[in-house]
Design a protein around this motif. Structure first.
Motif, PDB file in Angstrom:
ATOM      1  N   SER A  31     -36.953  61.867  74.608  1.00  0.00           N
ATOM      2  CA  SER A  31     -36.140  61.186  74.626  1.00  0.00           C
ATOM      3  C   SER A  31     -34.637  62.068  74.783  1.00  0.00           C
ATOM      4  CB  SER A  31     -35.382  60.526  72.863  1.00  0.00           C
ATOM      5  OG  SER A  31     -35.433  62.478  72.537  1.00  0.00           O
ATOM      6  N   HIS A 195     -32.333  57.832  78.854  1.00  0.00           N
ATOM      7  CA  HIS A 195     -32.359  58.323  77.637  1.00  0.00           C
ATOM      8  C   HIS A 195     -31.190  59.293  77.244  1.00  0.00           C
ATOM      9  CE1 HIS A 195     -35.475  55.612  77.922  1.00  0.00           C
ATOM     10  NE2 HIS A 195     -35.838  56.623  78.712  1.00  0.00           N
ATOM     11  N   LYS A 198     -27.480  58.441  75.812  1.00  0.00           N
ATOM     12  CA  LYS A 198     -27.275  58.101  74.364  1.00  0.00           C
ATOM     13  C   LYS A 198     -27.281  58.408  73.629  1.00  0.00           C
ATOM     14  CE  LYS A 198     -30.738  54.375  76.303  1.00  0.00           C
ATOM     15  NZ  LYS A 198     -31.770  53.613  76.351  1.00  0.00           N
TER      16      LYS A 198
END
Length: 358
Positions: A31, A195, A198
């Protein structure tokens, strides 16, 4: 134990576990990747944590004076090969151990083949290859915190756009609540493949979010205010998180893409697009990164940090970046100089044999 100011999510992502006196393990979190490759600033945060953990271990073992564990103030990082989400091994070589300043050499290694990470033993040297190299300088936190800064004649030029308060100051409560204050507005939003981006909430000068031609985007001044929001939850900037931020500015990436299109003649000056929409057309791997941490953040962290990112030249798809990070009081928190490439994003999705080396 109280949750760290940068959140338990970021803490888990940069967690480092000792294996022996000079070896540590980590797990690179998907992530915090750009497509499938761990973000360079995130990887640098793991290196920071490795250095801090190493000296904390030495202090706990009585090899330093009690309470005198050193922490990083500077990192020189070279990204040798593409990393991947998964297990990593950090090896520390002590170059110089001083009463005030120390230097260590850290290597981050992973298996040669990404698929091998799940099928082979992870602690055998013959199965690992070096992905990232770093020299890290450390100092005593109490010395850094007690020293009063002597400022030179430097200032941001051109000045940062103003907020709505007297003297051009920004009303950060209004900016957070309404997404707009003075010349500042919420945005841009990270494309799906980014990712790692974010975990930020970005605010930019309103003018940079309007549709612009390639030429305008290639020459725009890049300023941003950033809040840390791991997993969408508000957190605060720590020293480790500052290292991550030095390598993340969507507007700066957009400018690099516009510069590359200008260099290759693929841009259309008459076609105006909004900053951020062209990011997915390129991949921007960091080749090298130098970070100088100028101010230690308080234990409780800070909510807002300002970045000014300058690129002086792109040539042969290789560009320089200079990053300045300041707090809400205009105090310099960190500086960074980087070398990045602008390449086809397909490299980030192809197999190890075609994209493992730059």
């Amino acid at each position: 134990m109280a949750e760290p100011c940068h959140s338990s999510i970021f803490e888990k992502a940069i967690a480092v576990m000792p294996i022996d006196a000079n070896t540590y393990s980590a797990h690179l979190d998907p992530s915090w990747c750009i497509a499938t490759v761990p973000h360079g600033g995130y990887t640098a945060s793991i290196l920071y944590r490795t250095a801090a953990t190493h000296f904390a271990q030495k202090a706990a073992a009585g090899k330093n004076r009690p309470g005198r564990s050193q922490e990083p103030i500077g990192l020189q990082i070279s990204f040798q090969r593409r990393t991947f989400a998964g297990p990593a091994i950090m090896t520390v070589q002590e170059i110089k151990l001083g009463a005030r300043l120390s230097t260590i050499h850290v290597t981050l290694s992973q298996t040669k083949d990404e698929s091998a990470a799940a099928t082979k033993a992870r602690d055998r040297d013959d199965e690992l290859e070096v992905k990232v190299l770093a020299y890290i300088t450390l100092s005593l936190p109490d010395i850094e915190e007690s020293s009063s800064p002597v400022k030179g004649t430097w200032d941001l030029s051109p000045p940062s756009p103003p907020g709505s308060l007297r003297g051009g100051l920004i009303n950060f409560n209004a900016l957070a609540a309404d997404g707009i204050d003075g010349d500042w507005k919420s945005g841009p939003v990270a494309p799906r493949a980014l990712h790692a981006a974010k975990h930020l909430k970005l605010y930019s000068p309103s003018a940079t979010l309007f549709p612009k031609t390639v030429e305008e985007r290639a020459t725009q001044v890049v300023d941003q205010w950033a809040r840390l929001v791991p997993g969408g939850t508000a957190a605060r900037w720590s020293n480790e998180a500052v290292v991550y931020l030095t390598d993340l500015s969507l507007a700066a990436l957009d400018r690099l893409g516009a510069m590359e299109r200008t260099a290759t003649g693929t841009g259309e000056d008459t076609a105006k697009v909004t900053t951020g929409t062209g990011l997915v057309q390129f991949w921007y791997p960091t080749v090298s990164m130098n970070i100088d941490l100028k101010t230690r953040l308080p234990l409780q962290g800070v909510e807002w940090l300002h970045s000014r990112v300058v690129t002086r030249m792109l040539r042969g798809s290789r560009a320089d970046l200079e990053v300045l990070i300041l707090d809400q009081n205009g105090e310099l928190v960190a500086t960074s100089t980087q070398v990045a490439l602008v390449v086809d994003p397909a490299r980030n999705h192809k197999g190890r044999e075609s994209s493992g080396k730059l």
